[in-house]
Design a protein around this motif. Structure first.
Motif, short mmCIF file in Angstrom:
data_model
loop_
_atom_site.label_atom_id
_atom_site.label_comp_id
_atom_site.label_asym_id
_atom_site.label_seq_id
_atom_site.Cartn_x
_atom_site.Cartn_y
_atom_site.Cartn_z
N GLN A 1 0.84 -1.19 0.00
CA GLN A 1 0.00 0.00 0.00
C GLN A 1 0.88 1.25 0.00
OE1 GLN A 1 -2.36 0.88 3.51
NE2 GLN A 1 -3.97 1.83 2.27
N ASP A 2 0.58 2.15 -0.92
CA ASP A 2 1.25 3.45 -0.97
C ASP A 2 2.77 3.36 -0.92
OD1 ASP A 2 -1.26 4.63 -1.07
OD2 ASP A 2 -1.39 4.83 1.10
N GLY A 3 3.32 2.49 -1.75
CA GLY A 3 4.77 2.42 -1.87
C GLY A 3 5.47 1.63 -0.78
N GLU B 1 -12.63 4.55 -6.09
CA GLU B 1 -12.08 5.90 -5.92
C GLU B 1 -13.11 6.97 -6.31
OE1 GLU B 1 -7.96 8.02 -6.63
OE2 GLU B 1 -8.86 7.51 -8.56
N ARG C 1 2.78 -4.32 -6.49
CA ARG C 1 3.40 -3.01 -6.65
C ARG C 1 3.31 -2.54 -8.11
NH1 ARG C 1 8.20 -0.64 -8.01
NH2 ARG C 1 9.20 -2.63 -8.49
N GLU D 1 1.29 0.81 -9.07
CA GLU D 1 2.07 1.97 -9.51
C GLU D 1 2.05 2.16 -11.03
OE1 GLU D 1 2.87 3.92 -7.25
OE2 GLU D 1 2.68 2.58 -5.54
N ARG E 1 -1.98 3.77 -11.15
CA ARG E 1 -1.62 5.16 -10.94
C ARG E 1 -1.08 5.84 -12.20
NH1 ARG E 1 0.31 4.08 -4.87
NH2 ARG E 1 -1.61 4.75 -3.85
N GLU F 1 -5.55 7.34 -7.72
CA GLU F 1 -4.67 7.78 -6.63
C GLU F 1 -4.80 6.90 -5.39
OE1 GLU F 1 -5.09 11.87 -5.67
OE2 GLU F 1 -4.77 12.57 -7.73
N HIS F 2 -6.03 6.59 -5.02
CA HIS F 2 -6.27 5.85 -3.78
C HIS F 2 -6.61 4.39 -4.10
CE1 HIS F 2 -6.19 9.65 -1.65
NE2 HIS F 2 -7.08 10.12 -2.52
#
Length: 224
Positions: free
Chosen positions: A16-18, A54, A78, A82, A86, A92-93
């Protein structure tokens, strides 16, 4: 895994988120959770689902935690998040994506396809005491109706908010936030072999009720 199963617990890694993180599901034992199993990253169903989640942040109650689960690796998660979601799509989310490379979690929930070693497209709604209250599944080519999943989560939370949730109180078919609840009263009494159907309206309170009676007992529905 069927509705009514309780004491859900497992440990797994997720992306999650990198970041790669560790999930102890016991940390969410007092929270409302939706687990979304899906066959593999980059699939159309999970991609469009995350896009819709989202766009429509109001689909689920704000206190609901959603997780995606597949047998893909953390690295695959990932790249999916990503590069695909993204960079290419502009999402984004993204909900946390759990890695189930061993298939143990999918097997525990009875959604692992042993021939392909992929999880079936399915979801499980778990309440704030760790009990599965609803589950849904579909062909991997058919994305979920998230409106229905969200409606069910709202129904679960609304019903649990009532003091007598665990005494046969719930929501009628097609319930939406703001609608009445239903309570089922079961009374044991012998009335013969013939089926009796009784409908009545309380003129004073406006409450509607119906009863179905048999030799083994009767069932009454009350709406309010």
């Amino acid at each position: 895994m069927e509705p009514g199963t309780d004491k859900i617990n497992f440990t797994a890694s997720y992306y999650q988120d990198g970041e790669y993180k560790t999930l102890n599901f016991s940390d969410y034992s007092d929270k409302f959770v939706v687990l979304f199993f899906y066959p593999q990253d980059f699939g159309e169903a999970i991609t469009t689902q995350i896009q819709l989640m989202e766009k429509r942040k109001d689909i689920f109650p704000s206190n609901t935690y959603c997780f995606g689960i597949s047998t893909d690796s953390l690295e695959a998660h990932r790249f999916f998040v990503e590069d695909q979601l993204r960079e290419n799509i502009g999402v984004e989310h993204v909900m946390p994506l759990i890695c189930d490379q061993t298939g143990k979690i999918s097997s525990k929930f009875k959604v692992l396809n042993k021939d392909t070693f992929e999880a079936s497209l399915s979801c499980f709604i778990i309440d704030n005491i760790g009990t599965v209250l609803a589950c849904m599944a579909s062909d991997p080519r058919l994305g979920f109706d998230l409106e229905e999943v969200g409606r069910t989560v709202f129904a679960v939370q609304a019903a649990i908010s009532k003091d007598d949730w665990h005494h046969s109180m719930g929501t009628p078919a097609g319930w939406k936030p703001g609608d009445q609840f239903v309570r089922i009263d079961i009374i044991t009494r012998a009335v013969g072999l013939n089926l009796e159907v009784q409908n009545s309206t309380d003129q004073n309170s406006g409450n509607q009720s119906s009863q179905i009676s048999q030799k083994t007992g009767s069932m009454g529905l009350r709406f309010w």
